[in-house]
Write an enzyme that holds these catalytic residues in place. Structure first.
Site, PDB file in Angstrom:
ATOM      1  N   CYS A 119     -16.779  -7.544   6.473  1.00  0.00           N
ATOM      2  CA  CYS A 119     -16.784  -7.830   7.920  1.00  0.00           C
ATOM      3  C   CYS A 119     -17.007  -6.501   8.647  1.00  0.00           C
ATOM      4  CB  CYS A 119     -15.469  -8.508   8.337  1.00  0.00           C
ATOM      5  SG  CYS A 119     -14.115  -7.365   8.651  1.00  0.00           S
ATOM      6  N   LYS A 131      -3.335   1.544  15.050  1.00  0.00           N
ATOM      7  CA  LYS A 131      -3.289   2.420  13.883  1.00  0.00           C
ATOM      8  C   LYS A 131      -3.860   3.796  14.223  1.00  0.00           C
ATOM      9  CE  LYS A 131      -5.927  -0.385  11.399  1.00  0.00           C
ATOM     10  NZ  LYS A 131      -6.903  -0.968  10.463  1.00  0.00           N
ATOM     11  N   LYS A 152      -5.353   7.470  12.240  1.00  0.00           N
ATOM     12  CA  LYS A 152      -5.744   8.030  10.938  1.00  0.00           C
ATOM     13  C   LYS A 152      -6.106   9.502  11.043  1.00  0.00           C
ATOM     14  CE  LYS A 152      -7.390   3.610   9.262  1.00  0.00           C
ATOM     15  NZ  LYS A 152      -8.540   2.831   8.740  1.00  0.00           N
ATOM     16  N   CYS A 198      -8.276 -10.630   1.683  1.00  0.00           N
ATOM     17  CA  CYS A 198      -8.364 -10.155   3.063  1.00  0.00           C
ATOM     18  C   CYS A 198      -8.580 -11.332   4.020  1.00  0.00           C
ATOM     19  CB  CYS A 198      -9.506  -9.148   3.211  1.00  0.00           C
ATOM     20  SG  CYS A 198      -9.625  -8.624   4.936  1.00  0.00           S
ATOM     21  N   CYS A 230     -15.293  -2.704   0.176  1.00  0.00           N
ATOM     22  CA  CYS A 230     -13.901  -2.990   0.535  1.00  0.00           C
ATOM     23  C   CYS A 230     -13.398  -4.175  -0.284  1.00  0.00           C
ATOM     24  CB  CYS A 230     -13.816  -3.317   2.013  1.00  0.00           C
ATOM     25  SG  CYS A 230     -14.583  -4.897   2.419  1.00  0.00           S
ATOM     26  N   ARG A 236      -1.182   6.838   9.689  1.00  0.00           N
ATOM     27  CA  ARG A 236      -1.277   6.283   8.320  1.00  0.00           C
ATOM     28  C   ARG A 236      -1.337   7.405   7.275  1.00  0.00           C
ATOM     29  NH1 ARG A 236      -3.740   0.989   8.407  1.00  0.00           N
ATOM     30  NH2 ARG A 236      -3.017  -0.021  10.292  1.00  0.00           N
ATOM     31  N   CYS A 262     -13.846  -1.183   6.469  1.00  0.00           N
ATOM     32  CA  CYS A 262     -12.901  -0.566   5.522  1.00  0.00           C
ATOM     33  C   CYS A 262     -13.604   0.202   4.406  1.00  0.00           C
ATOM     34  CB  CYS A 262     -11.992  -1.633   4.937  1.00  0.00           C
ATOM     35  SG  CYS A 262     -11.064  -2.523   6.203  1.00  0.00           S
ATOM     36  N   ARG A 308       0.870  -1.195   0.000  1.00  0.00           N
ATOM     37  CA  ARG A 308       0.000   0.000   0.000  1.00  0.00           C
ATOM     38  C   ARG A 308       0.900   1.237   0.000  1.00  0.00           C
ATOM     39  NH1 ARG A 308      -3.632   0.027   5.137  1.00  0.00           N
ATOM     40  NH2 ARG A 308      -4.905  -1.461   3.995  1.00  0.00           N
TER      41      ARG A 308
HETATM   42 FE1  SRM Z   1      -9.012  -1.571   6.470  1.00  0.00          FE
HETATM   43  C1  SRM Z   1      -7.708  -4.174   8.103  1.00  0.00           C
HETATM   44  C2  SRM Z   1      -8.289  -3.031   3.567  1.00  0.00           C
HETATM   45  C3  SRM Z   1      -9.690   1.336   4.927  1.00  0.00           C
HETATM   46  C4  SRM Z   1     -10.670  -0.428   9.252  1.00  0.00           C
HETATM   47  N1  SRM Z   1      -8.100  -3.295   5.988  1.00  0.00           N
HETATM   48  C5  SRM Z   1      -7.589  -4.229   6.848  1.00  0.00           C
HETATM   49  C6  SRM Z   1      -6.787  -5.291   6.089  1.00  0.00           C
HETATM   50  C7  SRM Z   1      -5.371  -4.841   6.012  1.00  0.00           C
HETATM   51  C8  SRM Z   1      -6.910  -6.716   6.622  1.00  0.00           C
HETATM   52  C9  SRM Z   1      -5.844  -7.150   7.581  1.00  0.00           C
HETATM   53  O1  SRM Z   1      -5.707  -6.549   8.667  1.00  0.00           O
HETATM   54  O2  SRM Z   1      -5.144  -8.097   7.266  1.00  0.00           O
HETATM   55  C10 SRM Z   1      -7.485  -5.189   4.696  1.00  0.00           C
HETATM   56  C11 SRM Z   1      -6.648  -5.616   3.499  1.00  0.00           C
HETATM   57  C12 SRM Z   1      -7.506  -6.152   2.396  1.00  0.00           C
HETATM   58  C13 SRM Z   1      -6.772  -6.340   1.127  1.00  0.00           C
HETATM   59  O3  SRM Z   1      -6.584  -7.513   0.729  1.00  0.00           O
HETATM   60  O4  SRM Z   1      -6.393  -5.370   0.496  1.00  0.00           O
HETATM   61  C14 SRM Z   1      -7.969  -3.746   4.723  1.00  0.00           C
HETATM   62  N2  SRM Z   1      -8.871  -0.943   4.619  1.00  0.00           N
HETATM   63  C15 SRM Z   1      -8.638  -1.719   3.535  1.00  0.00           C
HETATM   64  C16 SRM Z   1      -8.842  -0.954   2.258  1.00  0.00           C
HETATM   65  C17 SRM Z   1      -7.886  -1.369   1.137  1.00  0.00           C
HETATM   66  C18 SRM Z   1     -10.304  -1.117   1.806  1.00  0.00           C
HETATM   67  C19 SRM Z   1     -10.603  -0.694   0.374  1.00  0.00           C
HETATM   68  O5  SRM Z   1     -11.201  -1.538  -0.311  1.00  0.00           O
HETATM   69  O6  SRM Z   1     -10.275   0.410  -0.026  1.00  0.00           O
HETATM   70  C20 SRM Z   1      -8.662   0.478   2.787  1.00  0.00           C
HETATM   71  C21 SRM Z   1      -7.226   0.915   2.748  1.00  0.00           C
HETATM   72  C22 SRM Z   1      -7.057   2.282   3.299  1.00  0.00           C
HETATM   73  C23 SRM Z   1      -5.699   2.856   3.122  1.00  0.00           C
HETATM   74  O7  SRM Z   1      -5.359   3.185   1.997  1.00  0.00           O
HETATM   75  O8  SRM Z   1      -5.000   3.011   4.125  1.00  0.00           O
HETATM   76  C24 SRM Z   1      -9.098   0.312   4.223  1.00  0.00           C
HETATM   77  N3  SRM Z   1      -9.924   0.171   7.048  1.00  0.00           N
HETATM   78  C25 SRM Z   1     -10.212   1.190   6.198  1.00  0.00           C
HETATM   79  C26 SRM Z   1     -11.170   2.064   6.810  1.00  0.00           C
HETATM   80  C27 SRM Z   1     -11.790   3.304   6.160  1.00  0.00           C
HETATM   81  C28 SRM Z   1     -11.066   4.579   6.471  1.00  0.00           C
HETATM   82  O9  SRM Z   1     -10.026   4.569   7.121  1.00  0.00           O
HETATM   83  O10 SRM Z   1     -11.576   5.603   6.044  1.00  0.00           O
HETATM   84  C29 SRM Z   1     -11.468   1.533   8.044  1.00  0.00           C
HETATM   85  C30 SRM Z   1     -12.561   2.068   9.031  1.00  0.00           C
HETATM   86  C31 SRM Z   1     -12.137   3.300   9.733  1.00  0.00           C
HETATM   87  C32 SRM Z   1     -11.400   2.945  10.977  1.00  0.00           C
HETATM   88  O11 SRM Z   1     -10.187   2.774  10.907  1.00  0.00           O
HETATM   89  O12 SRM Z   1     -12.048   2.781  12.012  1.00  0.00           O
HETATM   90  C33 SRM Z   1     -10.666   0.348   8.204  1.00  0.00           C
HETATM   91  N4  SRM Z   1      -9.107  -2.187   8.428  1.00  0.00           N
HETATM   92  C34 SRM Z   1      -9.878  -1.627   9.420  1.00  0.00           C
HETATM   93  C35 SRM Z   1      -9.775  -2.436  10.602  1.00  0.00           C
HETATM   94  C36 SRM Z   1     -10.463  -2.157  11.958  1.00  0.00           C
HETATM   95  C37 SRM Z   1      -9.599  -1.324  12.827  1.00  0.00           C
HETATM   96  C38 SRM Z   1     -10.131  -1.237  14.236  1.00  0.00           C
HETATM   97  O13 SRM Z   1     -10.257  -0.133  14.747  1.00  0.00           O
HETATM   98  O14 SRM Z   1     -10.406  -2.288  14.823  1.00  0.00           O
HETATM   99  C39 SRM Z   1      -8.938  -3.524  10.276  1.00  0.00           C
HETATM  100  C40 SRM Z   1      -8.532  -4.685  11.201  1.00  0.00           C
HETATM  101  C41 SRM Z   1      -7.433  -4.328  12.126  1.00  0.00           C
HETATM  102  O15 SRM Z   1      -6.806  -3.280  12.055  1.00  0.00           O
HETATM  103  O16 SRM Z   1      -7.200  -5.176  12.997  1.00  0.00           O
HETATM  104  C42 SRM Z   1      -8.545  -3.334   8.913  1.00  0.00           C
HETATM  105 FE1  SF4 Z   2     -11.277  -7.094   5.038  1.00  0.00          FE
HETATM  106 FE2  SF4 Z   2     -13.235  -6.546   6.707  1.00  0.00          FE
HETATM  107 FE3  SF4 Z   2     -11.662  -4.609   5.827  1.00  0.00          FE
HETATM  108 FE4  SF4 Z   2     -13.365  -5.683   4.186  1.00  0.00          FE
HETATM  109  S1  SF4 Z   2     -13.911  -4.558   6.038  1.00  0.00           S
HETATM  110  S2  SF4 Z   2     -11.193  -5.307   3.729  1.00  0.00           S
HETATM  111  S3  SF4 Z   2     -13.412  -7.773   4.834  1.00  0.00           S
HETATM  112  S4  SF4 Z   2     -11.031  -6.257   7.098  1.00  0.00           S
END
Ligand code: SRM
Ligand code: SF4
Length: 560
Positions: free
Chosen positions: A481, A209, A211, A442, A436, A145, A485, A76
């Site tokens: 889930c 993390k 943001k 994922c 997402c 991030r 994201c 990323r």
């Molecule tokens: Fe996310 C984890 C993809 C935006 C909340 N996110 C993941 C992981 C890395 C799975 C993992 O931990 O192994 C996913 C990778 C999937 C893949 O194969 O690419 C993933 N997140 C994404 C992306 C690519 C979704 C998309 O389709 O665009 C976004 C990448 C953002 C970036 O460029 O940095 C993405 N993730 C978000 C957002 C939206 C935002 O930030 O505006 C959220 C919700 C906002 C927030 O942070 O509360 C988000 N991602 C999470 C979480 C839950 C964090 C938590 O507070 O518990 C996880 C799981 C974790 O961190 O344990 C996670």
């Molecule tokens: Fe993976 Fe859940 Fe984030 Fe979708 S919302 S990319 S399923 S961690």
């Protein structure tokens, strides 16, 4: 500190002994027997902008053949404000073709991800990005991030300044360790760890993390209230006065764990930038130090800033912040948010330059979907050198800064590859949808998202048309889930994956991103989703107030 050392989560120890996030990454990379890296290194590699993944579609087949999982890496990029020059875009296109699945994925935080990079290709990939001035430092991990910001240069003459803030804040909060250069770029210098002392992150970095997002009202396209720290630009008489600070946003929750919850960031005050940026940078920095020192380091599910703020109370958090900055926050200033969506097609900004916003369904830049040679078109536009690339938090791209005399050439490329009709023809609901990544990469996905939402939208379009509602702009989002994201809990219709083929249906978010939606029906399959929406749209058609949006109607009548 809030957490006793004996209760620390295992990741805390891994960070602490990692020698500036190096761990045994070099040894892991050299090991040719496996496509994986060592377990502790999987936590550290995130700080370098990478995730180790495996192809979940092929797990059974590999297991039957007694083969290890099909491991690969997702990289990323760190792209503050989502900006790339045409040269950088061409390099990204080539790197994607040579080293990854080839699909360029625009994320919901306006950066790019490449998937399917095998271990031996990780270093060449980072090196190739480095040659064009791009990196993936701190794109993941327990650090600040990618800093997001309103993407559209149309929004205001101040857009460029706000973008610069995103860039500067991102640089300012980078970890001091040189491990990225050492591990991936073979930097030869031998580091004395004293040179890498990091007053902000120290040895254990943040508990989780972090943001940051900036918005320029009235467009909340970067969903500022979903951020740990949101910065809302206060513009009076076309002049930037400073920023309102909002803290504690975060959208994730865990099914069945009531201690976890999505939360919108709460405004705590205003910081002026009229005389200098010092106070703003100080405040941003100290928000991170409060989280560093008060965040939960025992339970990662409760470690985000939102829980720290709620544990400390908002007043307690503000008082601690003011103690650390040495100045009081001013009262938040008024502003108005009106929308969050991207404005597709051509638009001309105040300085006469043209911008074309391309609809990229779920952020997937590829030639293989929807009969659109999108990837080829994006490359050809870049090869003209006549447009910049600005990625949006809605997973689209704005081909930007195009002069009047170059507009026809760009238009011709977009027309040749079907991008113009594709962007124009997509339904309103489709254009405002996002999903997402979810399966197959994922590891946390419980259900499909980006591979499924397009076909579900086709069916939802049909249901809307049956009610004569096809011209409604409804923001629909899906996540595989509850991690959120695709920010599904901040949509008018939100789908949250519960199990293969099953989703919770949430309703009632607003247009501006200032209200979370609420659970309406649990664990539905497709037939039940369409049935529930059919009923809800029927009620909406009959009972809506004049001009009322579906999200507002659902909030008023269905989920409360
Ligand atoms: Fe996310 C984890 C993809 C935006 C909340 N996110 C993941 C992981 C890395 C799975 C993992 O931990 O192994 C996913 C990778 C999937 C893949 O194969 O690419 C993933 N997140 C994404 C992306 C690519 C979704 C998309 O389709 O665009 C976004 C990448 C953002 C970036 O460029 O940095 C993405 N993730 C978000 C957002 C939206 C935002 O930030 O505006 C959220 C919700 C906002 C927030 O942070 O509360 C988000 N991602 C999470 C979480 C839950 C964090 C938590 O507070 O518990 C996880 C799981 C974790 O961190 O344990 C996670
Ligand atoms: Fe993976 Fe859940 Fe984030 Fe979708 S919302 S990319 S399923 S961690």
């Amino acid at each position: 500190m809030s957490t006793e050392k004996k209760n620390l989560s295992p990741i805390e120890k891994i960070k602490e002994v990692s020698q500036g996030l190096r761990g045994t990454l070099k040894e892991s990379l050299k090991d040719e027997i496996t496509g994986a890296i060592r377990e502790d290194d999987t936590a550290l590699v995130k700080f370098h902008g990478m995730y180790m993944q495996d192809d979940r579609d092929r797990r059974e087949e590999r297991a039957a053949k007694k083969l290890e999982r099909l491991y690969s890496f997702m990289i990323r990029l760190r792209l503050p404000g989502g900006f790339l020059t045409p040269e950088q875009y061409i390099a990204t296109h080539n790197i994607a073709g040579e080293n990854s699945t080839g699909v360029i994925k625009i994320t919901t935080r306006q950066t790019l991800q490449l998937h399917g990079i095998v271990k031996s290709k990780t270093k060449p990939t980072i090196k190739a990005f480095n040659q064009v001035g791009l990196d993936s430092i701190a794109a993941c991990g327990d650090v600040n991030r990618n800093v997001v910001a309103s993407a559209n240069p149309l929004e205001s003459p101040l857009h460029d300044r706000i973008y610069q803030y995103a860039d500067r804040i991102s640089e300012y909060l980078l970890p001091k360790t040189r491990s990225y250069y050492d591990v991936w770029l073979d930097e030869e210098k031998i580091y004395d760890r004293v040179d890498e002392e990091d007053p902000l992150y120290q040895d254990r970095y943040l508990p989780r993390k972090f943001k940051i997002g900036l918005v320029i009202p009235p467009n909340n396209d970067s969903d500022v209230f979903a951020q740990d720290l949101g910065l809302i630009a206060i513009i009076e008489n076309d002049e930037l006065k400073g920023f309102n600070l909002a803290v504690g946003g975060g959208l994730s929750f865990t099914h069945g764990n009531p201690e976890t919850y999505p939360r919108l960031a709460t405004e705590i005050g205003f910081v002026s930038t009229e005389e200098s940026d010092d106070k703003l940078f100080k405040a941003v920095y100290e928000v991170l130090t409060v989280q560093r020192d008060f965040g939960n380091r025992a339970d990662r599910k409760l470690a985000r800033l939102k829980y720290t703020v709620d544990n400390m109370t908002l007043e307690g958090f503000r008082a601690e912040l003011e103690k650390r900055t040495g100045f009081p926050l001013e009262t938040s200033r008024p502003y108005e948010l009106k929308t969050r969506v991207d404005h597709y097609g051509w638009a001309q900004s105040y300085n006469g330059l043209w911008h074309y916003t391309v609809f990229v369904e779920n952020g997937r830049v590829t030639d293989l979907e929807n009969g659109v040679a999108l990837k080829t078109a994006m490359l050809e536009v870049a090869q003209t050198g006549k447009a910049n690339y600005r990625f949006t938090c809605n997973q689209n791209v704005i081909l930007s800064d195009i002069t009047e005399e170059n507009k026809a050439e760009i238009e011709q490329i977009l027309a040749k590859h079907n991008v113009l009709p594709h962007t124009a023809a997509a339904s309103l609901v489709r254009k405002n949808s996002m999903a997402c990544v979810a399966l197959p990469t994922c590891p946390l996905a419980l259900a499909e998202a980006q591979r499924y939402l397009p076909e579900l939208i086709t069916k939802i379009d049909g249901v809307l048309a049956n009610h004569g509602l096809q011209d409604e702009e409804i923001i629909i989002r899906m996540t595989g889930c509850p991690n959120g994201c695709g920010r599904s809990v901040l949509s008018e219709i939100g789908f949250v994956g519960t199990a293969p083929g099953h989703y919770n249906l949430n309703l009632g978010g607003d247009e501006q991103g200032q209200r979370l939606n609420k659970l309406y029906k649990e664990n539905l399959d497709e037939a039940a989703i369409l049935q529930e929406l059919d009923t809800a749209f029927g009620l909406f058609k009959q009972n809506r107030l004049a001009g009322e949006r579906f999200g507002d109607f659902a909030y008023r009548t269905l989920v409360n």
